[in-house]
Motif scaffolding. Structure first.
Motif, PDB file in Angstrom:
ATOM      1  N   PHE A 101       1.118  -1.220   0.037  1.00 58.51           N
ATOM      2  CA  PHE A 101      -0.038  -0.135  -0.067  1.00 58.51           C
ATOM      3  C   PHE A 101       0.965   1.374  -0.034  1.00 58.51           C
ATOM      4  O   PHE A 101       0.530   2.250  -0.786  1.00 58.51           O
ATOM      5  CB  PHE A 101      -0.858  -0.112   1.198  1.00 58.51           C
ATOM      6  N   LYS A 102       1.858   1.248   0.731  1.00 57.98           N
ATOM      7  CA  LYS A 102       3.004   2.403   0.718  1.00 57.98           C
ATOM      8  C   LYS A 102       3.490   2.409  -0.633  1.00 57.98           C
ATOM      9  O   LYS A 102       3.645   3.825  -0.925  1.00 57.98           O
ATOM     10  CB  LYS A 102       3.776   2.266   1.937  1.00 57.98           C
ATOM     11  N   LYS A 103       3.780   1.567  -1.424  1.00 59.58           N
ATOM     12  CA  LYS A 103       4.464   1.679  -2.618  1.00 59.58           C
ATOM     13  C   LYS A 103       3.574   2.239  -3.626  1.00 59.58           C
ATOM     14  O   LYS A 103       3.920   2.930  -4.358  1.00 59.58           O
ATOM     15  CB  LYS A 103       4.869   0.355  -3.071  1.00 59.58           C
ATOM     16  N   ILE A 104       2.261   1.745  -3.486  1.00 58.87           N
ATOM     17  CA  ILE A 104       1.499   2.199  -4.441  1.00 58.87           C
ATOM     18  C   ILE A 104       0.726   3.624  -4.319  1.00 58.87           C
ATOM     19  O   ILE A 104       0.647   4.419  -5.185  1.00 58.87           O
ATOM     20  CB  ILE A 104       0.042   1.251  -4.433  1.00 58.87           C
ATOM     21  N   THR A 105       0.413   3.974  -2.844  1.00 55.68           N
ATOM     22  CA  THR A 105       0.187   5.291  -2.660  1.00 55.68           C
ATOM     23  C   THR A 105       0.721   6.417  -2.053  1.00 55.68           C
ATOM     24  O   THR A 105       0.489   7.453  -2.102  1.00 55.68           O
ATOM     25  CB  THR A 105      -1.166   5.212  -1.626  1.00 55.68           C
ATOM     26  N   GLY A 106       2.121   5.885  -1.678  1.00 52.14           N
ATOM     27  CA  GLY A 106       2.888   6.823  -1.106  1.00 52.14           C
ATOM     28  C   GLY A 106       2.593   7.223   0.386  1.00 52.14           C
ATOM     29  O   GLY A 106       3.022   8.148   0.937  1.00 52.14           O
ATOM     30  N   LYS A 107       1.648   6.238   0.983  1.00 50.35           N
ATOM     31  CA  LYS A 107       0.974   6.716   2.241  1.00 50.35           C
ATOM     32  C   LYS A 107       0.577   5.339   3.068  1.00 50.35           C
ATOM     33  O   LYS A 107       0.620   4.383   2.372  1.00 50.35           O
ATOM     34  CB  LYS A 107      -0.502   7.583   2.068  1.00 50.35           C
ATOM     35  N   THR A 108       0.875   5.387   4.324  1.00 51.75           N
ATOM     36  CA  THR A 108       0.444   4.240   5.143  1.00 51.75           C
ATOM     37  C   THR A 108      -0.962   4.077   4.972  1.00 51.75           C
ATOM     38  O   THR A 108      -1.821   4.988   4.754  1.00 51.75           O
ATOM     39  CB  THR A 108       0.780   4.397   6.594  1.00 51.75           C
ATOM     40  N   PHE A 109      -1.514   2.962   5.308  1.00 46.32           N
ATOM     41  CA  PHE A 109      -2.940   2.582   5.248  1.00 46.32           C
ATOM     42  C   PHE A 109      -3.856   3.590   6.263  1.00 46.32           C
ATOM     43  O   PHE A 109      -4.845   3.859   6.114  1.00 46.32           O
ATOM     44  CB  PHE A 109      -3.375   1.088   5.448  1.00 46.32           C
ATOM     45  N   VAL A 110      -3.165   3.550   7.618  1.00 46.26           N
ATOM     46  CA  VAL A 110      -3.750   4.256   8.552  1.00 46.26           C
ATOM     47  C   VAL A 110      -3.772   5.741   8.233  1.00 46.26           C
ATOM     48  O   VAL A 110      -4.973   6.383   8.432  1.00 46.26           O
ATOM     49  CB  VAL A 110      -2.914   4.044   9.817  1.00 46.26           C
TER      50      VAL A 110
END
Length: 290
Positions: free
Chosen positions: A220-229
């Protein structure tokens, strides 16, 4: 739980046209409120009103309408509903190769081609540009197919020339992913949309996409640049901003209605996200409206 299956939107241009154009109104609302994606490039103009702007991993709350350019296969959510309060919503959708494989690679189109590359991360336009281009988008409604095509080129040209814009996913949202990734990220986004008002556990969302918790967090961090939280909290904060504008209930109630369980934590995150406390944000809204 509602259906959270990723949605690939099928877009069919009207007879005699190579692109899709439609103007929605109060009597003819856009019916795509869920997260979806499509290979077409999309221009969206919302004339007036307030609502959520959710494109890729970017989330924000717009006022007085919005003008956006959304690249191919960039997941996004519908921007209007029956309480947005907008006068109209106009969308233009066209495949990247709707004029042939190499049309946008010719020298005369090089700058517009650069604009379409930027659109892969989503672009929102501001100020006089939003109003000026928005009016031209709406005026296409009365034109024949040929003049409408020329009008689209002029609109893209003005979008390319203005400096009144923001890139929405500048932090690194990955859009050129495999189909499996596109389906997976849309599955996650739809799940958050349906379940954000309650606590979401990492093992729960990881299981939905058939991944381990560490693997999901890295993905998720790789795809969006953000943590899921961080992503879930931003979704909640945008929803809270929407409620502060639309409802006169207490800020405490809005905190809990948006999925937060701690009022102090909500205040801290809201100020960090918007630069204002929830009470100051609401007061400024009331001042602008009055």
């Amino acid at each position: 739980m509602k259906n959270i299956k990723p949605t690939l939107e099928k877009i069919v241009p009207e007879f005699g046209s190579s692109f899709y154009y439609e103007n929605f109104s109060e009597e003819n609302l856009n019916k795509t409120p869920i997260w979806h994606y499509h290979p077409e490039i999309e221009i969206v103009y919302v004339n007036g009103g307030t609502g959520k702007r959710q494109i890729g991993s970017h989330m924000s709350y717009y006022r007085n309408g919005t003008l956006m350019l959304i690249g191919s296969n960039l997941p996004h959510r519908g921007f209007t509903d029956n309480i947005t309060g907008n006068k109209s919503e106009t969308i233009i959708q066209m495949l990247p190769d709707f004029l042939g494989d190499s049309f946008f690679n010719i020298p005369e189109m090089s700058q517009i081609n650069q604009l379409l590359e930027q659109a892969k991360k989503g672009i929102v336009f501001h100020g006089t540009t939003k109003r000026k281009i928005g009016a031209k988008i709406e005026s296409l409604k009365t034109m024949d197919a040929f003049d409408r095509l020329l009008g689209i080129f002029k609109i893209l040209r003005e979008m390319q020339q203005t400096n009144e814009y923001s890139i929405l996913n500048a932090e690194g949202f990955v859009v050129e992913t495999a189909l499996q990734d596109n389906n997976r990220i849309n599955l996650i986004f739809n799940f958050v949309q349906e379940e954000f008002t309650r606590q979401i556990f990492l093992d729960e969302i990881a299981d939905i996409v058939s991944m381990s918790i560490p693997g999901f967090c890295r993905y998720f961090k790789k795809i969006t640049g953000k943590t899921f939280v961080q992503f879930v909290n931003e979704y909640r904060l945008v929803h809270a901003a929407k409620l502060l504008h639309e409802k006169q209930t207490s800020i405490t109630d809005i905190c809990f209605e948006s999925g937060f369980s701690n009022f102090s934590h909500f205040n801290k995150l809201f100020k960090k996200f918007t630069g204002k406390t929830p009470s100051n944000y609401r007061n400024e809204l009331n001042y602008v409206i009055s």
